[in-house]
Design an enzyme around this catalytic site. Structure first.
Site, short mmCIF file in Angstrom:
data_model
loop_
_atom_site.label_atom_id
_atom_site.label_comp_id
_atom_site.label_asym_id
_atom_site.label_seq_id
_atom_site.Cartn_x
_atom_site.Cartn_y
_atom_site.Cartn_z
CB THR A 41 -39.06 -11.63 -16.35
OG1 THR A 41 -38.98 -12.13 -15.15
CG2 THR A 41 -40.32 -10.63 -16.34
CE LYS A 45 -27.81 3.81 -9.47
NZ LYS A 45 -28.10 2.40 -9.13
CD GLU A 100 -41.30 -7.17 -16.25
OE1 GLU A 100 -40.70 -7.29 -17.50
OE2 GLU A 100 -40.25 -7.44 -15.40
CD1 TRP A 109 -27.33 8.45 -11.04
CD2 TRP A 109 -28.84 7.29 -12.09
NE1 TRP A 109 -28.26 7.78 -10.03
CE2 TRP A 109 -29.30 7.14 -10.75
CE3 TRP A 109 -29.66 6.80 -13.17
CZ2 TRP A 109 -30.57 6.62 -10.56
CZ3 TRP A 109 -30.82 6.29 -12.92
CH2 TRP A 109 -31.27 5.91 -11.37
#
Lengths: 544, 544
Positions: free
Chosen positions: B185, B439, B330, B444
């Site tokens: 990554t 948050k 991933e 959210w």
């Protein structure tokens, strides 16, 4: 070096959860004769959870066998979905087996519970007393009182048993090699042999069924599952449908051409799956009473060879593509599928479509000669087809650990008993069964090819070819001919008729005339009986 | 109860054999600037065997890492095919990494050999002295003498090294969980992290790529692989192509819109895959010099969110369907794909196409809230996306066995760092990254949604939203606005502009005006720097 990938087990529990949520709006419908009973996959998930709770209440746990004795319908789909998901093993009993075979397989598999359609209870009552391990019978859409239960067997009504159960179940994730389902081969000789599918094999097979080089149906399809769910792992249709989000249409007991066509007219499925016999009947009915069936974009046909004439009739008269596929109970069953290669001319395309088709990457295929040597895929060499892969069986089920029919396996490959050739670009054409092919001087002669060719002669009504012992060539073909009424033909003339269709060494010199070809109960040529008649000196053979 | 299925290992060696035989007529072609160099899969099999022999001659065995530093071309495809097939591990180096990252990943993976395109040798020479484990460099289409090899490193010419090697190789079948390939990554913070794909994960992923609910390409397709083979496991294209028999077209270094369009005009691919940036460039070029690109039936786009305007432009002006997909290094990378549900009205269809799409059965997905609770898929609840499945990483590569970034994993699930919502029928819409979402009082707020909305105000040139600490609500949004030249606007007016687009508690009360939004080297908003400026008291904040 190991990978960092998650060790996620392929699991039919995961599949059921997926279908019930991310594909929750898709549906399963059962034809009732004049309409459908429909449930969504969301409802299938809830029903499946209720069934799992109910079975658990009957003492069914991981690895226990649950049989079905059912038509294709919503409840059968529910059993397919929920039984493996809860860790138990689905055993769909073939209602058309000979009675002694039916009893044999249910006892051999040790089925603990059987789910039975109400309409099949009378037939099931004949077997039930002989089923040694069955403790519970669940009747779907019928009266439990009609079941003649021996002592020790409890009968339940599906609706009552499931009703009130929780609609969620904590389905376990097992080792992906755990048993998920069983099917028995219905061989003509010896006892039926069991094949045990795993979560892994069913998952991978479902991925292949929905692949464009498999059956290739999608969430946009409305799949008519005519092939019985008790036949060869249901061709993988239930799991493939759940994986793709396709809608499924189940014909229940309405399997005659007329009712099938009535159902199609009302429901307009886009995809269907069935054996050639069904499509032969449908075609005859269509020709008698034409009907638009072009809503079917693809019909997959397997189980036995698909006659080219039938493919042309469906394509040219009704605009429906018949897709020829090869497989067997031992192969889950999807092996090869006859998608033609891209860009070939139309005439050649048909040749590919007649063939048994191309294998996917997951199914390795090879031809093996009489001497055990691997043959080239040159489109000419003829040998026994052997396959291997993650959804091919590596043995037959053996409760006592004793190997069953080990000769069917060759160093990790399944010997299919089918004889054929493979082109350099991978297309399989089957020519015979190993037990029928004639082994002559190290080469193989297809009895089927000879039969088909001789049938082209105007005097011939039927012909069956068997191998007979020959001192020089090991075996040579003997042609048993049934002449049409009122005509005659000489062996030399018939042999001459074949001369431009076969190599010289393949031309049969042994001929006999018979009144009728002996046949099995399902109408196939019974070559075993013909061989016995020859061995008994019961045939008058002419040698040219 | 165990199944009787064969314990066949999913293997890229099997895949290469399959492609080279049963799909032997399919081709890989590389654009040369005015034509193509083409090899068949049959030739790919022979070349792959030669490469395997050559690498073995260099001491490469099972588990050893072989790097590439290459464009997309026939030889890169050959390395993809042969290196895992021989049991070694492919590590395609991202030529666009920052130098220190490139050196880090090659050393961390312990690459033993690197295959380098001749045109990339000058760039590779800058890194080579720092690559501690590289012993051999193989130059493709270039002069080995141009490589400035430190002592202990031997340089080979691809053609000479492979020429004369046998064209068959006894590729081993390993445990399917063995490493097949690696990707790192390229996170903006910390060292790159390695993901190790297995034979199993690549096989299953390839089945999904060719599935109709994945990318759905077939043997009839001509697939243009613009996405670099060094980017996120090449989106699985090489293995999916080999599995399906699709032809592949490789653009080599010709990645600018003009040359890409010239190549498309000549080669007429039917399917293509690339990140949005590429398609933005192609679109601008097309608008300047229109060209028929309707030969592309589908273009799959992923890597970052696909702007709806671009989807409409391609569809409406050029008849090309852009298919939005979500995934990451991933996840191998294919996660969700935005095929709309069947039968929805056209307007709704677009809403589904804008979304990140639906997951396949093999990728389980859930949303998790700030408190770790799993949220409902009701199309409203916003949480971090977590996924699991057989091609999702369960850890990061760690040569010393010490866990890397364990916080990225949650009880067997990968925490994606993406924040979004999922509809009841399973469609994912991403709204933010976890590190950017605000948050506030247990709920959210998407910074991206606020930014997009504020950009609609005529006075606003740019806007970036970050969360700032708040005693009562934990965090509240701070909007940093860049006004267009020569115009002014008051915070109250901007807030009012948002009033009908957001719930009241989501409306920002903190505002600041800045000259420019800080950006990363690849042009993304650098919120880390904006947060630092706020923390340093460097921003003049108005509270409403």
């Amino acid at each position: 070096m190991l990978s960092t990938m998650q060790d996620e087990q392929l699991s039919l529990a995961t599949l059921l959860r997926y279908a019930a949520t991310f594909q929750g709006d898709s549906t399963v419908s059962t034809w009732t004769g004049d309409g459908v009973r429909t449930i969504t996959y969301r409802e299938l998930g809830a029903l499946g959870a209720q069934l799992a709770h109910a079975l658990r209440g009957l003492g069914i746990g991981v690895g226990d066998r649950v049989g079905t004795f059912m038509w294709n319908n919503n409840e059968h789909m529910c059993v397919y979905a929920a039984v493996p998901a809860m860790g138990a093993v689905l055993h769909a009993l073939n209602i058309r087996l000979f009675p002694e075979q039916l009893v044999y397989v249910a006892n051999h598999a040790e089925d603990r519970v059987v789910v039975v359609d109400g309409s099949l209870v009378p037939m099931f009552n004949q077997y039930l007393p002989a089923l040694r391990t069955v403790r519970d019978v669940i009747v779907v859409n019928g009266d439990p009182a009609t079941v003649q239960a021996p002592e020790g067997v409890t009968v339940h009504a599906w609706g009552e048993l499931l009703g009130g159960q929780p609609t969620e179940y904590d389905f376990p994730i097992l080792d992906e090699r755990s048993a998920a389902g069983m099917c028995y081969t219905s061989g003509t000789t010896g006892d039926p042999k069991g094949v045990v599918y795993s979560h892994r094999s069913n998952w991978l097979h479902a991925m292949q069924v929905i692949s464009p080089n498999g059956m290739g149906f999608t969430a946009a399809d409305h799949v008519l599952a005519i092939v019985p769910l008790f036949h060869a792992n249901a061709w993988g249709l239930p799991y493939a449908a759940m994986m793709s989000g396709a809608d499924v249409l189940m014909p229940d007991r309405f399997l005659q051409p007329g009712p099938l066509l009535q159902m199609m007219a009302a429901q307009r499925p886009t995809f269907a799956a069935a054996v050639p016999t069904i499509w032969g009947g449908v075609l005859a009915q269509l020709d008698a009473a034409p009907q638009d069936i072009a809503h079917l974009r693809t019909v997959v046909v397997g189980g036995s060879a698909l006659p080219p004439a039938m493919m042309h009739a469906f394509q040219e008269k009704y605009g429906v593509r018949l897709l020829h596929a090869w497989g067997m109970t031992e192969t889950s069953p999807l092996g090869s599928v006859s998608h033609p290669p891209t860009g070939v001319p139309v005439e050649e395309e048909w040749e590919y479509r007649y063939s048994q088709g191309l294998f996917p990457a997951s199914v390795r295929a090879r031809l093996v000669g009489d001497d055990g040597a691997v043959l080239p895929n040159d489109g000419k060499a003829v040998g026994e087809l052997e396959v291997r892969g993650p959804w091919i069986t590596g043995s037959y089920y053996s409760p006592d650990g004793k190997e069953v029919d080990p000769d069917k396996f060759d160093d990790g490959w399944l010997r299919t008993g089918d004889v054929g050739k493979i082109t350099p670009n991978g297309y399989l054409t089957l020519v015979d069964r190993t037990k029928d092919v004639i082994k002559s001087g190290g080469e193989w002669i297809s009895s089927v090819d000879l039969e088909n060719a001789i049938l082209g002669h105007p005097a011939v009504a039927e012909a069956s070819v068997i191998g007979i012992p020959d001192a020089k060539w090991d075996e040579r073909p003997l042609v048993a001919v049934v002449l049409k009424e009122g005509v005659t033909a000489e062996p030399a003339e018939l042999r001459e008729f074949l001369a431009d269709k076969f190599a010289k060494w393949q031309l049969p010199e042994y001929w006999t005339f018979i009144d009728e070809v002996p046949k099995t109960s399902v109408g196939k040529f019974d070559k075993k009986r013909l061989r016995a008649r020859y061995a008994d000196g019961d045939l008058e053979v002419v040698k040219l």
